[in-house]
Design a protein around this motif. Structure first.
Motif, PDB file in Angstrom:
ATOM      1  N   ILE A  18      18.722 -31.540  -2.925  1.00 17.25           N
ATOM      2  CA  ILE A  18      18.594 -30.261  -2.225  1.00 17.25           C
ATOM      3  C   ILE A  18      18.287 -29.146  -3.219  1.00 17.25           C
ATOM      4  O   ILE A  18      17.394 -28.319  -2.995  1.00 17.25           O
ATOM      5  CB  ILE A  18      19.891 -29.955  -1.442  1.00 17.25           C
ATOM      6  CG1 ILE A  18      20.035 -30.930  -0.265  1.00 17.25           C
ATOM      7  CG2 ILE A  18      19.879 -28.509  -0.929  1.00 17.25           C
ATOM      8  CD1 ILE A  18      21.360 -30.815   0.473  1.00 17.25           C
ATOM      9  N   TYR A 214      24.906 -34.152   4.869  1.00 16.77           N
ATOM     10  CA  TYR A 214      23.817 -34.894   4.231  1.00 16.77           C
ATOM     11  C   TYR A 214      22.990 -35.636   5.272  1.00 16.77           C
ATOM     12  O   TYR A 214      21.752 -35.678   5.204  1.00 16.77           O
ATOM     13  CB  TYR A 214      24.391 -35.888   3.214  1.00 16.77           C
ATOM     14  CG  TYR A 214      23.446 -37.019   2.892  1.00 16.77           C
ATOM     15  CD1 TYR A 214      22.425 -36.855   1.960  1.00 16.77           C
ATOM     16  CD2 TYR A 214      23.548 -38.256   3.553  1.00 16.77           C
ATOM     17  CE1 TYR A 214      21.535 -37.892   1.678  1.00 16.77           C
ATOM     18  CE2 TYR A 214      22.670 -39.284   3.273  1.00 16.77           C
ATOM     19  CZ  TYR A 214      21.666 -39.101   2.348  1.00 16.77           C
ATOM     20  OH  TYR A 214      20.783 -40.120   2.090  1.00 16.77           O
ATOM     21  N   PHE A 217      20.584 -33.353   6.929  1.00 19.17           N
ATOM     22  CA  PHE A 217      19.517 -33.016   5.990  1.00 19.17           C
ATOM     23  C   PHE A 217      18.520 -34.161   5.875  1.00 19.17           C
ATOM     24  O   PHE A 217      17.299 -33.957   5.906  1.00 19.17           O
ATOM     25  CB  PHE A 217      20.117 -32.700   4.617  1.00 19.17           C
ATOM     26  CG  PHE A 217      19.143 -32.802   3.475  1.00 19.17           C
ATOM     27  CD1 PHE A 217      18.136 -31.857   3.307  1.00 19.17           C
ATOM     28  CD2 PHE A 217      19.222 -33.861   2.568  1.00 19.17           C
ATOM     29  CE1 PHE A 217      17.226 -31.963   2.254  1.00 19.17           C
ATOM     30  CE2 PHE A 217      18.326 -33.975   1.519  1.00 19.17           C
ATOM     31  CZ  PHE A 217      17.318 -33.023   1.365  1.00 19.17           C
ATOM     32  N   PRO A 221      14.912 -32.846   6.998  1.00 18.81           N
ATOM     33  CA  PRO A 221      15.069 -32.000   5.799  1.00 18.81           C
ATOM     34  C   PRO A 221      14.424 -30.626   5.950  1.00 18.81           C
ATOM     35  O   PRO A 221      14.930 -29.649   5.393  1.00 18.81           O
ATOM     36  CB  PRO A 221      14.402 -32.821   4.698  1.00 18.81           C
ATOM     37  CG  PRO A 221      13.504 -33.777   5.401  1.00 18.81           C
ATOM     38  CD  PRO A 221      14.181 -34.085   6.698  1.00 18.81           C
ATOM     39  N   LEU A 225      16.656 -27.355   5.274  1.00 15.34           N
ATOM     40  CA  LEU A 225      16.279 -26.432   4.209  1.00 15.34           C
ATOM     41  C   LEU A 225      16.007 -25.037   4.755  1.00 15.34           C
ATOM     42  O   LEU A 225      16.300 -24.039   4.089  1.00 15.34           O
ATOM     43  CB  LEU A 225      15.066 -26.958   3.458  1.00 15.34           C
ATOM     44  CG  LEU A 225      15.323 -28.160   2.537  1.00 15.34           C
ATOM     45  CD1 LEU A 225      14.007 -28.692   1.984  1.00 15.34           C
ATOM     46  CD2 LEU A 225      16.263 -27.783   1.388  1.00 15.34           C
TER      47      LEU A 225
END
Length: 308
Positions: A18, A214, A217, A221, A225
Motif C-alpha cells: 500500500i 487487507y 484492498f 485496490p 486506495l
C-alpha cells in the motif's frame, strides 16, 4: 506543515505494498518503517541494512543526506545520536505507551517526549531532501501514531490496516529473507495488541483515522486506495487500474517486507494460499487468541476459500 500518513496495525498485512503504491503519486515519499532507520541504517543492529532502492541505507543518496542533516556527518557523532534515539523510542513509544501518548495528544501537551521531537525533526529532514509534501511512514507502532496526533508542525493521518489473524500467523510461520519466523501464539498476541491500540486512536481522533481490511484492498485496490487518498488529502487518481494492475518504481523504504525491493509491473490480488498450507493446530491457536476481535473485523470463525 508536513503531512504524514502513518500506517498502523500488525505486520504481514500488505502495508508495504500500500505504501509503495501511494509513493507512485506526485509529492509522496514512502519511507517504510522509519523507526528502524537508526538500528538498520546507522548502528547495524537491525535485520536489514538495505534501502528500498537497493543500496545500503548509509550509501543511499536520500538517506545519506537526511542522516547528515539530522545527526551530522561525523560517524561517531552519528552513532551517538542513533543510540540516544533508540533509547528514547524504547522509553516512550512502545505499544504499551499508546494510552499515555493519546492522553498527551488530546491535551495538546507541550511537554513532548524527546522521541516525538526526534520524529518530527526526521520528517522535516526527509521533506527537505526529497521534496515530498506527504510522507508515508508504515512503522505500525500505535504509540508513534498517537504521539504524532498531538505534535506541532505535523499534520498526521492514521491508516489502520487489518488482515485476518490466521493469514498473518501463517505468514509468520516461515522465514522470509531477513525476517525471522514467529510462532502463531506470539504473532497473534501481537496482532491483538497492535490492533486494539490502533482502535484507541480511531476513537480519540476519528477525523484523522481510517481502517482498511487487507482483504478489501486486495479485492478492489483502486477503491481502497481512493479512500486512503481522501484521508490523506491526496489529489488525482489511484495508481492502479480497475483490474488491479500497477507499476512500481524505485522507492526509499527503511525495513518492511522484502517485497519492497520489487519494481516493475504487478497485479494486486488476494493471497489465500494460507488456507491450504496452515496446520490445523496453528489455525486453532490463532483463532482462539483473536476470537473477541474476529466479529469486529468481520472475519468468520471458520475461514474458507472464496466459493467453497
Amino acid at each position: 506543515m508536513i503531512r504524514v500518513l502513518y500506517v498502523t496495525g500488525w505486520c504481514r498485512s500488505g502495508t508495504t505494498l500500500i505504501g509503495n503504491l501511494l509513493a507512485e503519486l506526485d509529492g509522496v515519499e514512502h519511507v517504510g518503517e522509519l523507526r528502524y532507520l537508526w538500528t538498520n541504517g546507522v548502528l547495524g543492529t537491525g535485520t536489514n541494512r538495505l534501502c528500498g532502492c537497493g543500496d545500503k541505507i548509509e550509501d543511499c543518496g536520500l538517506w545519506s543526506a537526511v542522516l547528515t542533516r539530522v545527526a551530522g556527518g561525523d560517524p561517531d557523532r552519528r552513532r551517538e545520536y542513533a543510540e540516544r534515539a533508540v533509547r528514547r523510542q524504547d522509553a516512550s513509544l512502545r505499544t504499551r505507551h499508546t494510552r499515555a501518548r493519546l492522553s498527551a495528544a488530546r491535551a495538546r501537551s507541550l511537554a513532548l517526549p524527546p522521541a516525538v521531537t526526534d520524529m518530527v525533526r526526521l520528517y522535516e529532514a526527509i521533506a527537505e531532501e526529497s521534496g515530498a509534501s506527504v510522507i508515508v511512514d508504515s512503522g505500525k507502532f500505535p504509540a508513534e501514531a498517537a504521539a504524532l496526533c498531538g505534535a506541532p508542525g505535523v499534520d498526521v493521518r492514521v491508516l489502520h490496516v487489518v488482515r485476518d489473524p490466521r493469514a498473518t500467523a501463517e505468514s509468520w510461520r516461515t522465514v522470509k529473507e531477513y525476517i525471522p519466523a514467529m510462532a502463531p501464539l506470539r504473532s497473534t498476541g501481537y496482532w491483538v495488541g497492535f490492533n486494539l491500540a490502533s482502535e484507541l486512536i480511531g476513537r480519540a481522533f476519528p477525523g484523522r483515522y481510517l481502517r482498511v481490511r487487507y482483504e478489501d484492498f486486495a479485492r478492489d485496490p483502486r477503491a481502497a486506495l481512493a479512500r486512503i487518498m481522501r484521508l490523506a488529502d491526496l489529489p488525482g487518481d489511484p495508481p492502479v487500474d480497475g483490474e488491479g494492475n500497477a507499476v512500481l518504481h524505485v522507492n526509499h523504504t527503511v525495513t518492511g517486507n522484502p517485497d519492497r525491493l520489487r519494481r516493475g509491473p504487478l497485479r494486486v490480488r488476494r493471497d489465500d494460499r494460507w488456507l491450504a498450507t496452515q496446520p490445523p493446530r496453528d489455525r486453532a491457536v490463532a483463532t482462539g487468541v483473536a476470537l473477541p476481535l474476529l466479529p469486529v473485523y468481520r472475519y468468520p470463525l471458520v475461514p474458507r476459500r472464496k466459493g467453497a
